[in-house]
Scaffold this motif. Structure first.
Motif: not given
Length: 135
Positions: A27, A30-35, A78-82
């Protein structure tokens, strides 16, 4: 406590400690993903939907608030940035016009609207950006 019981307890605690350390390390690195994604992307897609005058295959029916826009038919994020990276509505028998706001999809890398009946692209649609490939 028996030596065998202590060994089991020690092994369990050691494994638990390693698991906790690994989770904390992941944690932290890894970059935090925007949900949630981006409201600008959602509004640009809704503006496109509003300008669709024919949708005989009901493609746009998934484009509503019951689903996150990344789950709408033809939209890939994009899976992480949405953020919307692909808009693919190939051969969906859609008709209408393309709003200038589609240019607000600033992370778009590919757009495929072939075999539909869209009006011409606004001339300044991707002004000051690299134009996505149109397949």
């Amino acid at each position: 406590m028996e030596p065998h019981g202590r060994l089991i307890l020690f092994t369990f605690l050691h494994g638990f400690l390693l698991l906790c350390m690994n989770t904390a390390l992941e944690s932290a690195t890894l970059p935090s993903c925007n949900t949630f994604g981006n409201e600008t992307d959602r509004l640009a897609l809704l503006d496109l939907k509003k300008r669709i005058t024919q949708d005989p295959l009901h493609v746009m029916s998934s484009w509503n608030d019951s689903l996150h826009f990344c789950n709408w038919v033809g939209v890939t994020c994009n899976r992480c940035t949405k953020r919307v990276v692909i808009l693919k509505l190939t051969a969906q028998k859609l008709a209408g016009s393309l709003p200038k706001s589609i240019g607000n999809l600033s992370h778009l890398t590919k757009i495929d609207l072939m075999n539909n009946s869209f009006a011409e692209w606004p001339t300044d649609l991707f002004l000051n950006t690299q134009t996505p490939r149109q397949d």
